[in-house]
Design an enzyme around this catalytic site. Structure first.
Site, PDB file in Angstrom:
ATOM      1  N   LYS A  81       1.043  -1.006   0.214  1.00 53.05           N
ATOM      2  CA  LYS A  81      -0.460  -0.064   0.165  1.00 53.05           C
ATOM      3  C   LYS A  81       0.645   1.205  -0.165  1.00 53.05           C
ATOM      4  CE  LYS A  81      -4.857   1.259   0.602  1.00 53.05           C
ATOM      5  NZ  LYS A  81      -6.269   0.398  -0.076  1.00 53.05           N
ATOM      6  N   GLY A 186     -22.404   1.932  -1.093  1.00 45.89           N
ATOM      7  CA  GLY A 186     -23.333   2.214  -0.822  1.00 45.89           C
ATOM      8  C   GLY A 186     -24.499   2.392  -1.594  1.00 45.89           C
TER       9      GLY A 186
END
Ligand code: NAD
Length: 360
Positions: A81, A186
């Protein structure tokens, strides 16, 4: 905090690279936790950290998480990362991103980047001008595009597995799902839930999310706070906002008997997984059920094929079932079972690379 003195939960990295280009203002840290399974894949977070220690800690912590996520997803990829220290709203520029791309290129493929908080598909296209070790580019450039699509799909698969485990059916009929955070993930998850026949209750701190729901899915009940959501009559809680969604208070008050959501690092501290287990709440580990996104972008390495990536993300159902069954059989939490499986794959498949191939 020196890298070698980092807290024990975030040590053990192979390589940590500090990159600087003063003219463009680039300050980046690339952390490679493990390449035992292959090149270390993980996104780049562009964030205005308060200080260098916070940036280093985040890179170390997130890269370790990626190693576990990629291992459990069955990918032949290690974990890495990167963080770029700065405010993406004011500090991001073409020279900065291209300078960053050149540093990635110097690693010769040991690290492959992708999007994360503060970086977008368009940024990956710019980085790709300087390195081939980048995924999550736009479809115009042969990329996998927005990883939220399969992240949301993976969450659906994780939910189905949890339903099967608890209720012996994958059906959402008669179930209510509470979604905290109606952002990129979402917004894909809501229509999936409606198609599955679930009732949906949602919350978000952003007014535009409430507006988007009212305009597109008026059948969704909007509540004004996460507190209201978790104490509503929900069966499944889907944290899809920030980390730390599950702390002692939340677990004590939660009405849902299943937790499956996309947010990274949902457990606020070690031990919360035990609190969930003690209350009989089935928790599907976050890094398992949200791996649809990395599955989507990693497919780009072969030349992106959405159907192939979706089939692979659908396997999250099987892996989740395996973890939940193993956890029951060994009387440990699913989080512990998931960690153990990931560590075993890294060790077992990583070990075969020590077999000498007789060349070079
Ligand atoms: P996002 O920033 O697009 O959406 C997050 C949403 O949560 C926003 O609408 C925000 O307003 C809302 N929010 C923030 N704080 C909140 C709070 N306290 N209560 C309620 N709502 C709140 O991010 P995203 O890409 O949708 O990702 C959501 C989560 O899933 C993050 O934790 C992310 O790290 C994780 N994740 C995302 C992906 C992906 O492909 N996008 C992949 C793996 C994991």
């Amino acid at each position: 905090m020196g890298v070698f003195e980092a807290p024990s939960n975030v040590t053990g990295h192979e390589q940590v690279v500090f990159c600087q280009d003063k003219e463009s203002g680039l300050k980046a840290i690339i952390a490679i936790y493990s390449t035992a399974l292959g090149p270390a894949l993980g996104g780049t977070r562009f964030y205005a950290y308060a200080n260098e220690d916070d940036a280093v800690y985040d890179a170390l912590d997130l890269s370790k998480g990626m190693a576990y996520k990629n291992a459990l997803a069955g990918l032949d990829l290690g974990g890495g990362k990167a963080v770029i220290w700065g405010d993406p709203a004011t500090d991001k520029s073409e020279p900065l991103l291209r300078a960053y791309g050149r540093f990635i290129e110097t690693l010769g493929g040991r690290y492959i980047t992708a999007c994360d908080v503060g970086t977008y598909v368009q940024d990956m296209d710019v980085i790709a001008k300087e390195t081939s070790f980048v995924t999550g580019r736009s479809s115009d450039h042969g990329g996998a595009g927005d990883s939220s699509v399969l992240t949301a799909w993976g969450v659906v698969c994780g939910m189905r597995a949890a339903l099967q485990h608890r209720f012996e059916t994958t059906s959402f009929a008669g179930r209510t799902v509470g979604i905290a955070g109606v952002g990129k993930v979402g917004r894909y998850l809501v229509p999936h839930m409606i198609e599955e026949g679930a009732e949906v209750v949602a919350t978000d701190i952003a007014p535009q999310a409430k507006k988007w729901l009212a305009e597109n899915y008026p059948q969704v009940t909007f509540v004004d706070s996460t507190q209201e959501l978790i104490t509503s009559n929900i069966d499944i809680y889907a944290p899809c906002a920030l980390g730390g969604a599950l702390d002692d208070d939340t677990v004590a008050q939660l009405r849902a008997s299943i937790v499956v959501g996309s947010a990274n690092n949902q457990l606020a501290h070690p031990g919360v997984e035990k609190l969930l287990q003690d209350r009989g709440i089935l928790y599907a580990p976050d890094y398992l059920v949200n791996s649809g996104g990395v599955i989507q972008v990693s497919d780009e390495i072969e030349g992106f094929n959405f159907d192939r990536a979706k089939r692979r993300a659908s396997q999250i159902f099987d892996i989740t079932q395996t973890i939940l069954r193993t956890a029951d059989a060994e009387n440990v939490s699913p989080a512990v079972a998931a960690d153990a499986l990931a560590e075993r794959r890294i060790a077992d498949c990583g070990r075969i690379r020590t077999i000498y191939l007789g060349k070079n």
